[in-house]
Motif scaffolding. Structure first.
Motif, mmCIF file in Angstrom:
data_model
loop_
_atom_site.group_PDB
_atom_site.id
_atom_site.type_symbol
_atom_site.label_atom_id
_atom_site.label_comp_id
_atom_site.label_asym_id
_atom_site.label_seq_id
_atom_site.Cartn_x
_atom_site.Cartn_y
_atom_site.Cartn_z
ATOM 1 N N GLN A 1 0.535 -1.639 -0.147
ATOM 2 C CA GLN A 1 0.272 -0.113 -0.280
ATOM 3 C C GLN A 1 0.574 1.240 -0.197
ATOM 4 N N VAL A 2 1.642 1.033 0.912
ATOM 5 C CA VAL A 2 3.324 2.309 0.825
ATOM 6 C C VAL A 2 3.607 2.716 -0.696
ATOM 7 N N LYS B 1 -5.706 8.942 6.704
ATOM 8 C CA LYS B 1 -5.094 8.364 8.021
ATOM 9 C C LYS B 1 -5.307 8.716 9.213
ATOM 10 N N PRO C 1 3.159 11.764 0.635
ATOM 11 C CA PRO C 1 1.828 11.643 0.757
ATOM 12 C C PRO C 1 0.327 11.348 2.359
ATOM 13 N N ASP D 1 1.043 4.107 -3.157
ATOM 14 C CA ASP D 1 0.285 5.647 -2.544
ATOM 15 C C ASP D 1 1.655 6.464 -2.723
ATOM 16 N N TYR D 2 2.817 6.148 -3.091
ATOM 17 C CA TYR D 2 3.885 6.852 -3.469
ATOM 18 C C TYR D 2 4.065 6.979 -4.476
ATOM 19 N N TYR E 1 1.546 6.722 -6.344
ATOM 20 C CA TYR E 1 0.100 7.397 -7.625
ATOM 21 C C TYR E 1 0.822 9.699 -6.966
ATOM 22 N N SER F 1 -3.546 11.731 3.278
ATOM 23 C CA SER F 1 -4.859 12.038 3.093
ATOM 24 C C SER F 1 -6.066 11.920 4.855
#
Length: 345
Positions: free
Chosen positions: A22-23, A112, A107, A26-27, A29, A109
Motif C-alpha cells: 500500500q505504501v 490516515k 503522501p 501511495d508514493y 500515485y 490524507s
C-alpha cells in the motif's frame, strides 16, 4: 501487561509487512516511486510507532475500562486521548519518514487520521475483550472449584458419619436399646437415616439456610448424645433473625465433630459443646466452643479444618475467616465469620 505488549508488537510488525504494498502504491500515485526496501521501512515506521505507543494505550484501557455504568467517564478519557495520540503519532511519523526517504512531499490524507484513531480504539477494544475473557475463565474456574470443594465436603461428611467407630458404636447403642427402650432405638435409627439422607440431598447445593444446616446438625448431635448419655451436653443459641441467613452447606458438622473428637472426648466426666450464632455489621458469626484441653500450639489442622477453610476461600475469597483459639480457663473456640446473606441472595 507485558504479554499483551508483546502480542501487540508482533501484530504491528505483521501489519507493516502487509501494508508495504500500500505504501509503494501511495508514493507511486504521488509521483515518487520508492524501492521496496524503503517502502517497507516507511510501513515499519508507521506501524512500529504503535509498539512504542501501545503501553500507554494498554495502561489507559486497563485503568479506565469501557463500562456501561461509567460510559461517560470512559469516553471523557479515551476520546481526547485517541485524538491526542493520533496527532502526536502522525507528527513523529512524518519526521521519521522524511529521514528515510529524504526531503519532499509525503503522501497524506484525512483517512490516515481516521485509521490512526481507529487503531487506538481497536487496541482498547482488544484489551476489553481480553479482560472479559479472563473474568469469564475465572468465573468458570471458581464455579468448578466450588463444585469440587462441595463434593469433597460431602464425601468427608459421609466419612465422618460412617466412620467405623462412630457407626459401630451407634449400632451397638441401638442394639442395647432394643432390649430396654424400643421407641428410643427406633428414634435413633430414624436420626441416623435422616442424617445420611440429608447429607446426600445437598448434592450440588453450595449454600443453605442456617435453619436447614441446624436441622442436620441436631440429628448428628442427637446420635452423639445417645452414645455418650448425660455426659455430653449441648447448648445451641441461635436468634430467630439469623435462621434465614445462608451458610455454606455442611459447614457446621466438621467444626462440631472436631470439638467432640479433640475437646469433649479428651476429658473425663461431663462436658458441654456450645454453638452460638450472632449477626452484626453485615456479618454472620458462628462460635463452636468445647471444654476440652484446648488446641495444640502451634495449631495442627486436620483435613476437616483445611477443607472448611478451602471452601470459605472458594465461596467468599478473603471476605470470610475461620479461627481456632484456646478459651479461658480451658477449651477451644472455633469461630466462623462470613458475609451476611439472606436465603434469596
Amino acid at each position: 501487561m507485558r504479554r499483551r505488549w508483546i502480542v501487540a508488537a508482533c501484530s504491528f510488525t505483521l501489519a507493516a509487512i502487509l501494508f508495504t504494498g500500500q505504501v509503494w502504491v501511495d508514493y507511486a500515485y504521488a509521483g515518487r516511486s520508492l524501492p521496496w526496501s524503503r517502502a517497507f521501512a516507511v510501513a515499519l515506521v508507521d506501524w512500529e510507532l504503535w509498539t512504542l505507543i501501545a503501553p500507554i494505550v494498554l495502561l489507559l484501557a486497563a485503568r479506565v475500562p469501557l463500562s456501561r455504568r461509567r460510559l461517560a467517564r470512559s469516553l471523557a478519557v479515551h476520546l481526547p486521548a485517541s485524538l491526542g495520540i493520533a496527532v502526536a503519532k502522525l507528527v513523529a511519523e512524518g519526521l521519521m519518514v522524511r529521514a528515510i526517504i529524504g526531503p519532499g512531499r509525503v503522501p497524506f490524507s484525512l483517512l490516515k487520521i481516521h485509521v490512526t484513531v481507529l487503531t487506538y480504539w481497536a487496541i482498547v477494544a482488544a484489551v476489553q475483550y481480553a479482560e472479559q475473557q479472563r473474568l469469564s475463565r475465572e468465573r468458570e474456574l471458581r464455579a468448578a472449584r466450588l463444585q469440587t470443594e462441595l463434593a469433597r465436603a460431602q464425601v468427608e461428611s459421609l466419612k465422618m458419619q460412617i466412620h467405623p467407630h462412630f457407626l459401630f458404636n451407634t449400632l451397638n447403642a441401638i442394639a442395647g436399646l432394643m432390649r430396654e427402650d424400643v421407641e428410643l432405638a427406633d428414634t435413633m435409627l430414624a436420626q441416623l437415616s435422616e442424617l445420611l439422607r440429608g447429607t446426600l440431598q445437598t448434592e450440588g447445593v453450595q449454600e443453605v439456610p442456617l435453619s436447614e444446616e441446624l436441622r442436620l446438625l441436631r440429628a448428628y448431635l442427637a446420635i452423639q448424645q445417645t452414645r455418650f448419655g448425660n455426659r455430653l451436653q449441648v447448648a445451641i443459641d441461635v436468634p430467630d433473625g439469623c435462621r434465614q441467613h445462608v451458610v455454606p452447606t455442611l459447614i457446621l458438622q466438621p467444626l462440631v465433630e472436631n470439638a467432640i473428637r479433640h475437646g469433649f472426648s479428651a476429658i473425663p466426666g461431663p462436658g458441654c459443646i456450645a454453638i452460638c450464632v450472632s449477626a452484626k455489621s453485615e456479618r454472620l458469626r458462628v462460635d463452636v466452643t468445647d471444654e476440652g484441653p484446648g488446641p495444640p500450639q502451634p495449631l495442627r489442622e486436620g483435613y476437616g479444618l483445611r477443607n472448611t477453610r478451602s471452601r470459605l476461600q472458594a465461596l467468599y475469597g478473603d471476605d470470610a475467616s475461620l479461627s481456632v483459639v484456646p478459651t479461658n480457663p480451658r477449651g477451644a473456640r472455633a469461630r466462623l465469620d462470613i458475609p451476611l446473606r439472606g436465603a434469596s441472595s
